[in-house]
Design an enzyme around this catalytic site. Sequence first.
Site, PDB file in Angstrom:
ATOM      1  N   GLY A  70       0.818  -1.206   0.000  1.00  0.00           N
ATOM      2  CA  GLY A  70       0.000   0.000   0.000  1.00  0.00           C
ATOM      3  C   GLY A  70       0.850   1.253   0.000  1.00  0.00           C
ATOM      4  CD1 TRP A  73      -4.561   5.449  -0.489  1.00  0.00           C
ATOM      5  CD2 TRP A  73      -4.771   3.505   0.596  1.00  0.00           C
ATOM      6  NE1 TRP A  73      -5.768   5.482   0.177  1.00  0.00           N
ATOM      7  CE2 TRP A  73      -5.923   4.299   0.850  1.00  0.00           C
ATOM      8  CE3 TRP A  73      -4.691   2.233   1.153  1.00  0.00           C
ATOM      9  CZ2 TRP A  73      -6.974   3.852   1.653  1.00  0.00           C
ATOM     10  CZ3 TRP A  73      -5.743   1.790   1.948  1.00  0.00           C
ATOM     11  CH2 TRP A  73      -6.860   2.594   2.199  1.00  0.00           C
ATOM     12  CG  HIS A 134      10.511  -0.074  -0.098  1.00  0.00           C
ATOM     13  ND1 HIS A 134       9.214   0.011   0.363  1.00  0.00           N
ATOM     14  CD2 HIS A 134      10.433  -0.020  -1.466  1.00  0.00           C
ATOM     15  CE1 HIS A 134       8.387   0.116  -0.666  1.00  0.00           C
ATOM     16  NE2 HIS A 134       9.094   0.092  -1.779  1.00  0.00           N
ATOM     17  CB  SER A 164       0.429  -7.254  -3.895  1.00  0.00           C
ATOM     18  OG  SER A 164       0.643  -5.987  -4.485  1.00  0.00           O
ATOM     19  CE1 TYR A 222      -3.625  -1.196   0.469  1.00  0.00           C
ATOM     20  CE2 TYR A 222      -5.134  -3.016   0.875  1.00  0.00           C
ATOM     21  CZ  TYR A 222      -4.664  -2.009   0.053  1.00  0.00           C
ATOM     22  OH  TYR A 222      -5.229  -1.817  -1.178  1.00  0.00           O
ATOM     23  NE  ARG A 289      -2.429  -7.420  -7.969  1.00  0.00           N
ATOM     24  CZ  ARG A 289      -3.251  -8.377  -7.560  1.00  0.00           C
ATOM     25  NH1 ARG A 289      -3.881  -9.121  -8.439  1.00  0.00           N
ATOM     26  NH2 ARG A 289      -3.441  -8.613  -6.274  1.00  0.00           N
ATOM     27  CE  LYS A 290      -7.691  -8.789  -9.435  1.00  0.00           C
ATOM     28  NZ  LYS A 290      -8.135 -10.148  -9.029  1.00  0.00           N
ATOM     29  N   GLY A 291      -5.958  -3.156  -5.621  1.00  0.00           N
ATOM     30  CA  GLY A 291      -6.164  -2.383  -4.397  1.00  0.00           C
ATOM     31  C   GLY A 291      -7.188  -3.005  -3.465  1.00  0.00           C
TER      32      GLY A 291
END
Length: 327
Positions: A70, A73, A134, A164, A222, A289-291
């Site tokens: 995530g 986002w 990261h 993911s 998330y 992608r889809k979230g």
Amino acid sequence: MASTDMQKENDGEKLTLSLQKEKSWAQPYPLYLFQDFWCPGIHIQAVDLFQQHFRAKQSDVVVASFPKSGTIWIKALAFAISNHQRFSLENHPLLTSNPHELVPFLEFTFGGGDIQAQILHLDNLAEPRIFGTHTPFPSLPTSTKESNCKIIYICRDPFDNFVSAWTYFNKVKPLSLTAVTQDEAFEMYCNGVIDYGPWWSHMLGYWNESVARPDKVMFLKYEDLKENTSFHVKKIGEFLGCPFTEEEEKNGVIEGIIKLCSFEKMKDLEVNKSGVIGRGSIEKKNFFRKGEKGDWVNYFTPPMVEKLSKIVEEKLSGSGLSFKKKF
């Protein structure tokens, strides 16, 4: 210039010479076990320079995440919340810039060029400076850990995180490489061999610090953020020292930010549909992608569920950090 590039290449080779090495997920560069985490070979020198030269400011905001949890986002939300009195929602930078451009990765700011020039550039950025990373908590620069700068960390249920990551790495892999199979990727994931992994130690590093210093590190899941976005947006504003006023809440500012940063809105923006970004020239569309949460059920077999469930329970046991049980 050529000699400088050659020197950097030599320095990078010296740095990795004695390190344990593993195959990466469908990438041409290997992963090196650097400071107890699997650092991508293409990033290792940049991480080393970041540790040596980054000077944190008290007003800095660092958005930390394990890859594919995530990141884009929470970057968008952190930027919008921090600047909610500076930009109008109708003419917002997020409408014309990818979140990775507005909240750059700290590791990559030291990837090349003149170090002193890079330091000067960072020092001159408008405050509050907002960065992404990261890098695991123990490997952050001392100034970041010891200053009063704020860290927002987001993690994701390991089941969805795996799916993911696997789909993402196969999308961005060079055409010359064979796609990594689900079985192969799953074994690597279960062993912690993934960019910036092991995923459990990455999570626990930030989790433990959030428990010890809740005023320093805000730990988010998330799934929780998806379930009650409004609640967490308000909490992030309070944590960063820029809370929303009653008038702003009544005027729908929080709802506006949630809509602006939503997966559907960001995926549909032209700036996120075309073009490339980052050191690997990754197509921006590949970040969306889809979230969704719970998509793992479309990929996992019962033996996979059992195996990863046991690993999650074993690795996180006694920490206080947990995820919803799968059976």
